[in-house]
Structure formats: structure tokens, C-alpha cells
Design an enzyme around this catalytic site. Structure first.
Site, short mmCIF file in Angstrom:
data_model
loop_
_atom_site.label_atom_id
_atom_site.label_comp_id
_atom_site.label_asym_id
_atom_site.label_seq_id
_atom_site.Cartn_x
_atom_site.Cartn_y
_atom_site.Cartn_z
N GLU A 50 10.49 -2.69 7.06
CA GLU A 50 9.75 -3.24 5.94
C GLU A 50 10.65 -4.15 5.14
O GLU A 50 11.85 -3.88 4.98
CB GLU A 50 9.25 -2.09 5.07
CG GLU A 50 8.43 -2.51 3.86
CD GLU A 50 7.99 -1.33 3.01
OE1 GLU A 50 6.91 -1.41 2.42
OE2 GLU A 50 8.74 -0.33 2.94
N LYS A 125 -0.64 -3.28 4.74
CA LYS A 125 -0.41 -1.91 4.24
C LYS A 125 -1.56 -1.44 3.36
O LYS A 125 -1.91 -2.09 2.37
CB LYS A 125 0.91 -1.89 3.47
CG LYS A 125 1.39 -0.52 3.04
CD LYS A 125 2.74 -0.67 2.35
CE LYS A 125 3.36 0.65 1.94
NZ LYS A 125 4.65 0.44 1.23
N CYS A 167 5.87 2.35 6.08
CA CYS A 167 6.55 3.17 5.07
C CYS A 167 5.67 4.26 4.45
O CYS A 167 5.42 5.28 5.08
CB CYS A 167 7.14 2.25 4.01
SG CYS A 167 8.41 3.04 2.98
#
Length: 291
Positions: A50, A125, A167
């Protein structure tokens, strides 16, 4: 449970660990060196963490440094993938989307490139990290970022079918279960974990996602101090479907390698057929009387 095969014919993946800064040009140079090393070592797919493009000091700098997918930086990575002849998982690109002019906010976009440099998948995301952990400092991703609207179907790669996440997504097992239900064999969680949550949660969450989905889990991570305001935990790793850590980066920027044995994955799923035993007819009914 021992890995069933150590054949050199199995596909090799590379996990790249970096320390991004606000200097995009230097970040690309560092990532390109690691990708070229991965190619030299025979990897068919390299994973970057990321924020591989940059980690800014504040939301205003994040927005200023961001680019569209058709910008110069993605063009450089497209050329790099072609030059090296391997697939690239670009684990979290600060993307100015088509709604940039209206929103003045970006997406945290996981981009998958094939060995010809073509974009084969993008995942934005969906779970934004708005948390305040004592000792780690506040994180409010939504100050500059819009949550993605949907999941991305797993993509067939030379290493197996890859499910894309980023993440904080690892804290939501519903996402990983949806990806494996759609055919994923490898889950990837490119990350920038903090210095408090990292030691406490990083490895245990990754191993849990691997065990419950019976997938390989690949987690490329940011490490070290990015600037005066932020540092990351590192400890990039690959976990096999039994939950064993089969590769791990050492301290600092670098690469670790793992072979993906899909026959072992299928064998394990036969030995322990948890997905045949799931009861989706019950899981959403708790607290709701049966009609």
C-alpha cells in the site's frame, strides 16, 4: 502440516518491502530495483505494498501528489512490467478518479498489471481506516479518500487466482470469504501497518485469513520511518493455506520469495472441507425469529 511439494516448477512470487516517502521519483526508483531483482530471481508476480507511490505528511500533500490511473507514474510501472516480463500487484495507488473534479478526494486503488503492462484489474479500498490508537496517533483516511463501491472478482495469474484487498480490509473476514467463494486461491493484503497494531495484530490476522479461507495470503508491507510524522511496522510475509508463514522479509527494504503450490491447497481443502460444512442459511438469522 508439511508442504506437499518443493518442486522448482512451482510458480514463484516476490513480496517487496519498502519505505515510501513524499518523494515519488525516489520511491519509484526503489520499487523498480526490487521488481528487477524479483524478475532476476525468477518470480512471475511481484507484490508492492500500500502507498508504494508515496506516503505524504498530511491530507493536503496526499491530494497534491495524487495522479489518475492514466498518469505518468502508472505509465512508468506499465513499462517496468513489460521490461521485466512479470505481473505486478501495485498495492495501493493514490488515484484521482473520474469524480476528482467534483469531490476533490481520491481512491486507494490496488492495481494489477500483467506482464505486458496492461491493467487487468483495479480494486478500490472499501474499508477506510478511521481509527485512533493510543501510542500510534490518529488515522483518518476518509479525510482524503472515498471508499470503493464494490469488490473485484479474483483474477487468474501465473501464480493462481488472486483476490485483491488492501490493509485495513484484513480486519473484515466477510471480504476474504466472499473472495474465496468467488474462486480466490491467493489473497493479497498490501499494507502500511502502524507500530502499535503491527506487533499485536499483523501476523495473527494474516494467518487467520489464510486458515479460514484455505488460501495463500501475500502481504507486502511498508516499513521504517517515512517522515517525521509516520512510521510503519514492516514484516512482509507469505502465509500458506495451513497458516504457516513460509516467507518473511527481514528488517528494512527488500524482497522475500515463496512458491505457490496449488495442488497442496486443493489437497488441504479436500482433507478439511470447511466450505462444504458452512451454514449460510443460519448466519444471518440470529436474533430474527423463523417464519
Amino acid at each position: 502440516m508439511a508442504v506437499s511439494s518443493s518442486s522448482w516448477e512451482l510458480p514463484l512470487v516476490a513480496v517487496c518491502q519498502v519505505t515510501s516517502t513524499p518523494d515519488k521519483q525516489q520511491n519509484f526508483k526503489t520499487c523498480a530495483e526490487l521488481v528487477r531483482e524479483a524478475a532476476r530471481l525468477g518470480a512471475c508476480l511481484a507484490f508492492l505494498p500500500e502507498a508504494f507511490d508515496f506516503i505524504a505528511r498530511d491530507p493536503a500533500e496526499t491530494l497534491r501528489l495524487s495522479e489518475p490511473l492514466g498518469g505518468k507514474l502508472l505509465g512508468d510501472y506499465t513499462q517496468l512490467a513489460r521490461e521485466c516480463g512479470l505481473w505486478l500487484s501495485l498495492g495501493g495507488f493514490h488515484e484521482r478518479g473520474q469524480d476528482w473534479e467534483q469531490t476533490q478526494k481520491i481512491y486507494n486503488c490496488h492495481v494489477l498489471l500483467n506482464s505486458k503492462g496492461s491493467v487487468v484489474a483495479t480494486y478500490r479500498k472499501t474499508h477506510l481506516c478511521d481509527v485512533e490508537i493510543p501510542g500510534q496517533g490518529p488515522m483518518c483516511e476518509s479525510n482524503s479518500t472515498i471508499p470503493g463501491p464494490s469488490l473485484e472478482a479474483p483474477v487468474s495469474t501465473p501464480a493462481g487466482k488472486v483476490g485483491l484487498a488492501i490493509c485495513y480490509d484484513m480486519r473484515f473476514p466477510e471480504l476474504s470469504l466472499a473472495l474465496v467463494k468467488a474462486g480466490a486461491e491467493i489473497l493479497t493484503y498490501p499494507s502500511a501497518f502502524g507500530s502499535v497494531t503491527g506487533p499485536a495484530h499483523w501476523e495473527v490476522l494474516l494467518r487467520a485469513r489464510a486458515i479460514e479461507t484455505q488460501c495463500y495470503v501475500v502481504a507486502a508491507a511498508q516499513c521504517g520511518r517515512h517522515h517525521e510524522k509516520r512510521a510503519s511496522y514492516g514484516h512482509s510475509m507469505v502465509v500458506d493455506p495451513w497458516g504457516t508463514v513460509v516467507a518473511r522479509c527481514s528488517e528494512g527494504p527488500g524482497v522475500c520469495l515463496a512458491r505457490i503450490d496449488l495442488s497442496y491447497l486443493q489437497q488441504l481443502r479436500q482433507y478439511l472441507p470447511v466450505f462444504q460444512h458452512r451454514r449460510p442459511d443460519l448466519y444471518d438469522s440470529l436474533g430474527h425469529p423463523r417464519s
